[in-house]
Structure formats: structure tokens, C-alpha cells
Design an enzyme around this catalytic site. Sequence first.
Site, PDB file in Angstrom:
ATOM      1  N   HIS A  94      17.109  23.779  16.180  1.00  0.00           N
ATOM      2  CA  HIS A  94      17.149  24.602  17.395  1.00  0.00           C
ATOM      3  C   HIS A  94      15.993  25.578  17.429  1.00  0.00           C
ATOM      4  O   HIS A  94      15.387  25.883  16.401  1.00  0.00           O
ATOM      5  CB  HIS A  94      18.507  25.270  17.570  1.00  0.00           C
ATOM      6  CG  HIS A  94      18.795  26.467  16.712  1.00  0.00           C
ATOM      7  ND1 HIS A  94      18.511  27.752  17.111  1.00  0.00           N
ATOM      8  CD2 HIS A  94      19.386  26.589  15.503  1.00  0.00           C
ATOM      9  CE1 HIS A  94      18.927  28.609  16.187  1.00  0.00           C
ATOM     10  NE2 HIS A  94      19.450  27.927  15.187  1.00  0.00           N
ATOM     11  N   ASP A 109      15.968  32.125  11.062  1.00  0.00           N
ATOM     12  CA  ASP A 109      16.916  31.360  11.886  1.00  0.00           C
ATOM     13  C   ASP A 109      16.528  31.470  13.343  1.00  0.00           C
ATOM     14  O   ASP A 109      16.824  32.465  13.985  1.00  0.00           O
ATOM     15  CB  ASP A 109      18.324  31.935  11.649  1.00  0.00           C
ATOM     16  CG  ASP A 109      19.379  31.202  12.451  1.00  0.00           C
ATOM     17  OD1 ASP A 109      19.064  30.169  13.065  1.00  0.00           O
ATOM     18  OD2 ASP A 109      20.527  31.671  12.467  1.00  0.00           O
ATOM     19  N   GLU A 114      21.489  26.847  20.789  1.00  0.00           N
ATOM     20  CA  GLU A 114      22.358  26.544  19.641  1.00  0.00           C
ATOM     21  C   GLU A 114      23.181  27.763  19.286  1.00  0.00           C
ATOM     22  O   GLU A 114      24.353  27.678  18.921  1.00  0.00           O
ATOM     23  CB  GLU A 114      21.510  26.107  18.439  1.00  0.00           C
ATOM     24  CG  GLU A 114      22.324  25.660  17.222  1.00  0.00           C
ATOM     25  CD  GLU A 114      22.683  26.758  16.226  1.00  0.00           C
ATOM     26  OE1 GLU A 114      23.394  26.468  15.257  1.00  0.00           O
ATOM     27  OE2 GLU A 114      22.250  27.915  16.417  1.00  0.00           O
ATOM     28  N   GLU A 115      22.515  28.930  19.346  1.00  0.00           N
ATOM     29  CA  GLU A 115      23.175  30.147  18.875  1.00  0.00           C
ATOM     30  C   GLU A 115      24.440  30.458  19.667  1.00  0.00           C
ATOM     31  O   GLU A 115      25.396  31.010  19.141  1.00  0.00           O
ATOM     32  CB  GLU A 115      22.206  31.337  18.937  1.00  0.00           C
ATOM     33  CG  GLU A 115      21.027  31.239  17.955  1.00  0.00           C
ATOM     34  CD  GLU A 115      21.452  31.337  16.490  1.00  0.00           C
ATOM     35  OE1 GLU A 115      22.664  31.355  16.218  1.00  0.00           O
ATOM     36  OE2 GLU A 115      20.568  31.385  15.625  1.00  0.00           O
ATOM     37  N   ASP A 156      18.113  23.827  10.316  1.00  0.00           N
ATOM     38  CA  ASP A 156      18.317  25.030  11.124  1.00  0.00           C
ATOM     39  C   ASP A 156      17.564  26.147  10.408  1.00  0.00           C
ATOM     40  O   ASP A 156      16.384  26.364  10.650  1.00  0.00           O
ATOM     41  CB  ASP A 156      19.826  25.287  11.238  1.00  0.00           C
ATOM     42  CG  ASP A 156      20.175  26.455  12.134  1.00  0.00           C
ATOM     43  OD1 ASP A 156      19.338  27.352  12.275  1.00  0.00           O
ATOM     44  OD2 ASP A 156      21.294  26.481  12.682  1.00  0.00           O
ATOM     45  N   HIS A 173      20.665  37.064  11.888  1.00  0.00           N
ATOM     46  CA  HIS A 173      21.088  37.355  13.272  1.00  0.00           C
ATOM     47  C   HIS A 173      20.882  38.811  13.685  1.00  0.00           C
ATOM     48  O   HIS A 173      21.630  39.337  14.506  1.00  0.00           O
ATOM     49  CB  HIS A 173      22.553  36.952  13.489  1.00  0.00           C
ATOM     50  CG  HIS A 173      22.740  35.478  13.680  1.00  0.00           C
ATOM     51  ND1 HIS A 173      23.915  34.916  14.119  1.00  0.00           N
ATOM     52  CD2 HIS A 173      21.897  34.437  13.495  1.00  0.00           C
ATOM     53  CE1 HIS A 173      23.799  33.597  14.190  1.00  0.00           C
ATOM     54  NE2 HIS A 173      22.583  33.274  13.810  1.00  0.00           N
TER      55      HIS A 173
HETATM   56 ZN    ZN Z   1      20.393  28.799  13.517  1.00  0.00          ZN
END
Ligand code: ZN
Length: 715
Positions: free
Chosen positions: A362, A372, A409-410, A437, A534
Site C-alpha cells: 500500500h 509504514d 489500506e490504512e 507493507d 502510525h
Molecule cells: Zn501499513
Amino acid sequence: MNARTALVFFFLPALAPVISSSSRLAAQAIEQQHSFGYADFGAEARLEERFLAVPSAKLAGKELKILTAKPHLAATPEDHKTAEYVAEQFRAAGLETQIVPYRVLLNQPKVQRVEAWDEHGHLLMSGPTPEHIDGDPAPDNPRVVMPFNGSSASGDVTAEVVYANYGRLEDYNELADRHIDLRGKIVICRYGSNFRGVKVYLAEQRGAVGVILYSDPQDDGFAKGNVWPGGPWRPETAVQGGSVQYLFKYPGDPETPGVASTPSLPDSARMAHPDGPGGNEPRIVSIPLSYHDAAPILEALKGPRAPENWQGALPFHYHLGPGGVRVHLVSKQDYQRRIIWDVIGRIEGSQDPGSWVIVGNHRDAWVYGAVDPSSGTAAMLEAVHGVGALLRQGWRPRRTILFCSWDAEEEGLIGSTEWVEQQGRALDHAVAYFNVDVAVSGPDFSASAVPSLKKFVRGIARSVPSPLGGTVYMAWRSASPDKTKHRQANAPLAAGEEVSIGDLGSGSDFTPFLQHAGVPSTDIGSGGPYGVYHSAFDDFAWFVHNADGQFLYLQQMARVLGLEAIRMADADVLPYDYVAYAREIAAYLETARRRASDAGLGSLDFAPAEAAAARFAAAAQRAYTLESSPSGDLTRLNSALRQTETAFLSHSGLPNRPWYRHTIFAPGEVTGYAAVVIPGVNEAIDAQDRDLAARQLQVLTEAINRAASILESAQ
Ligand SMILES: [Zn+2]
């Protein structure tokens, strides 16, 4: 290629003789892991050598810098820019490339507020506090969206608070055993151990009106080591945003389970969505917080002292509540159908174009997303760079290769799920899905895969040099097992196997491929201390200081990912190891039988399922012999090998979650990320539902017999 890796790379061909002198048998086994599925591996080995020379650490670093220059949340203009950038790189490598849009329901936060008062009405905190530290200006960018939970409901609630530890089923059960009622309460949970959507789901089921999710410094902050910018761990104001979608029910666009949300799909074909949640979204508010903001709430909380293992690293005794503090949560989420963009690059197969090898990663990020997912995107771009070089040298893969850059995706695996739903039965001929990922947060390689591809992944790891010297496999084998224990495996290693490969649950884009469409899948990554997951601090500067300063692991992951695609695309026989699959199924059945008897369901009849598993094992053994020395017309064998995985799908899907069709692997309803194996049976046993368990055993038996009979037809 820089000097250090060049040295490692040219050292590689010398490895084989060194190993064979110590043990001929071991060398044969290793050789077979490389060449399984090939009549003559010589030409392929030379091709792979040419491929491995191309992915560049320096270019990967440059690509990572470009991808992480701006926050690129799904459906934003900056996200679209990254789609154009990826498409440009695909085209430059010679891939036939399309940007594929979908129109999907996504929330973005308009207002989020948290206030807390003590029992005398004194204000304890009001937030959320913006993410900030001196020494890293990236989070101060006005385009950084305030941390939020994808799929959160809107709402305005004031209530007393209960602390629920990690928000696992056993934590909620502990509260129930202590007669702590969650009805009308706000639950505060720490991140870790399970998927955040599960924490909210279990709170909602118990009548809570809101959830605060916070990062305890014990789990990824100062208790682990130095915090950023002095080290890799989470600083005081850093918040883990993230989706709370109930993706264990179904992932993807909340309004269109099983249907692709193309831009032309009329609104009448989407589920009614008056003012909030779809079928896989919470009905209660949830807000993510830093420990800076959560600490005053936890400190003021009264009620019984929390159990010792619920105590985090904040400097006071944790209590369960309720009492001592009231919290006001306000969440106004702007729900709209927004356009997202997948990028699909294609290399047409020369001999079997209808068979697809799919590589995916993603591209959307909560904020900058250096680890990420941009480390994965940079790795994929360098894999594409390598494949492009082979194309220019005149190579064409036997099967079609697709490189896919997923969006959203998140928020719930949305770009990949909609694409899979759009392909429908075409994916019956997709021979593999290779996911990456989080490609790089440190030096520790790990992988998850369907059992049939575990041998394949080990073989690939033996063929790629490690920045530490030797191969990725050697580094993997010598790393301590706790470095990769987040990849949970449900069956023990077989004799002679040295590295554990996890089972596929959920939390990334392999889910629609494997668990909805039955495409054999793998997921790879290279991990290390990573406390900024995140948050706005997962940025280029963090990556360079903590993860991979010379981008050598990006290069390694590009090589692993690209080699997976090339070796699978060119194989004479699809290199699936169904002997391993059969062994794992037998182990799952044995465990389930024990669990059933522990749960008082000892009279459940496992014999038919075990007989089916034995039949499958015998068919697998015979297929393995054919695969080991391929000859003659292999069309029928390949077709049977591929359809065997599809045979594990059940048409009606899992109980209460029909989108999930795989009878062997699903994300656990109370784990979210971790796989539950033979899920229909095991979840019925957990629920102590004898009739359901019996019916699910029958569904499983039929699936295994279906797979066995297809595998037998190959012979
Ligand atoms: Zn991810």
C-alpha cells in the site's frame, strides 16, 4: 550499489561449495529449495543473478525521500501525487500501467476533543495535544491531519471511565468477573496485543459509549529505551492513529462488501449509510491519545487497583475505575464517498498470460509513513527497477506479473479489497500474491505465508545477500526467535526446518487475496525497534536515524520481493509444497480436538476431518514427487496445484462473516491481526457451540476432501 553490498553480493556464489563440503545432504536440500518447480534451474539462476545486481540502495533512499516528502493520507491531493509518481516509475521500467480509481466511504476528522475532570469538577486535561517535539519539525506541518481512528463514529459523550488494559477478550472478562459494568462508560485501553478495532468492538458489545486508545510507554515508549529524537521509541505527544474498522467481519469499503466500489457504481447499489457506520464500522466514538494526554485520566482514576500485569510504565498505580474522573469525548467525523487510486503495472506473460503473479504494497499513509508503508513502496519500486532491467535485456516472464500500489489500506485494506472484488473469478488463475507493507524498520527479516509457500520463502531468503554478510536466510536463522515472534505460527516446525514462518491473519492487503479469493500469499518485512508507528514521527529523519541509514535493508527487501515474483513467474511447475500444508492441517486438527475436549465438547467427531487430512497428505506426497522432477506437459499439473488452494474456500463463508471464505485461515474475531486456523471449527469451540462446531467440522472436511480430490487429479 555501494561498496559494502557489492562485496557481499559477489561473495555469494562461493557459499554453495562451502556448505556442500560440510554436508552433502543439507546442500541438496538447500539446492532443492532454490530449484523446486524447475526442470533445469541453471538459466533461472543466471537470470536471478542479473536481477539481484540492479536494485539500488541509493535509489531506494531517494524514492523513500520523495514518497515521504508530504503527508499522504488516502484520498488527499498529496496521495494522488504519490500515485502519479509510482505510475511514472512503473512506466519507466516498461510496465503497462494504469491508475485505477475507486469511490469509497472514508471519514476524516472535523472536530475531536477530550476533556477530563476530577470528582470535584477540576479540569484535569483538555486535548488532544498536538504531536510535537523539539528536533523534528515534520509533525508541525499544517497538512498533518489530527490523529484519528478510521471508521470511528461521530458522537458527543460524557461518562465515567474504566481501564481495560489491552482491550483483549480476557481483559474484558476480567472486568466482568469483578462486576465492573461497562454500560454507559468510556473505556480506556492501551494499544498492543490485538487489533485496535477489536478493542472497540468488545467495548461496544459490552455497552460502552466511547473508547480512548492510548500508547502506554511500557509498550513502545520510554520504558523500552530512548525516545525520538534521541532513539527509536515513542515520544510523549506521539499518537498512534489507525483504523478501528471491524475488518474481521469484512474489510474494504463499508458500503459494498463483496462488490467493487468503482466510480460508476450507483449509490443505490451501496448500503444505506444515514449518518455513520456501515456494516463493518463501530457505532461508538473512539479517539486515539498520546500518553501525555492519557496520563492525567489514568492517574485520577479510582476503583480497585489494576492487576499487576495491567500496570503500565506511567509513574503511579493504575486503577480500574469507575470513579475519580469524568471524561467528555467529542468526535465529528466527515464521512464522504471519496476517490482513491490504486496503481497497477503489468508485464504480460509470454507463455501463460492468464496466470498472474501479483506483488502488492500500500502507498497511503496516516501521515508521512516512512516505515509504514513507504519503505515497502521504495522496496517495490526497486524490485520494479530490477525487473525493468531484465525486460530491457529481452526477458519475458512465462506468466503475467502485476505490481500493485494499493490505496486506503490504512482505513481497512480498501484499495486492495475493491480491486480483488472487481477481478472476481479471474483470480482463480492468480498463482501467488506477494505482499509487503512495513518493509523495513530494522534488520530482522521475518515472513508469513500459506503453508504451501513457506518452503518457497525460505528458498528465496537463501538466494539474497544480507547487509550483515551471508544470506538473508543465515541472518534470519541466527536472529533470536523473539525478534520475529509477532509472526505467529500455529504448527510446530518440521524436522530440519530452522526458521519459523507465521500464518496469515490480517492487518494488510493479503487478506482479500487469500481469505476471500483463495490466492496463495506471502507477507515479508524486516523489523526493529519502532516506537513511532502510525504517528507523525514516522518520517524520513526517523527512518535514517533508526531503521536503515544506508538503505541497505530497502535494497535487500527489493531483492527478496522481486525474486519472489520472478521465480514464481518462470517456474515450470508452481512451487507449492502441499506436504507442508497437509502437515499443518493435521496439526491444527490435533490442537482443535484437544481444545474441544478441554471445552467439554469431547464427543465431537473429528474422525472424518482427520481421514480427509490423511487423504490430502497422501495426494500431496504424490504431487510433490511430480513437482520435484517436472517433465512433459505440465498444464494439468499446474492447474490442479493452483485449484487446490481455491478448494479450501467454502461458498457460504464463515459463520456470521460470509465475506471470509477460507476454511483454514482467517483473522481471529477477537485478535484481528493474528490468524485463527480452521476458524469455523475453532471459533465454534471457543463459543462452546457443539452444533455449530459439528457443522463447521463437516464444512472443513468437505473442503479438505475437495482439495485432496483436485490434487489426486494431477496424477
Ligand atoms: Zn501499513
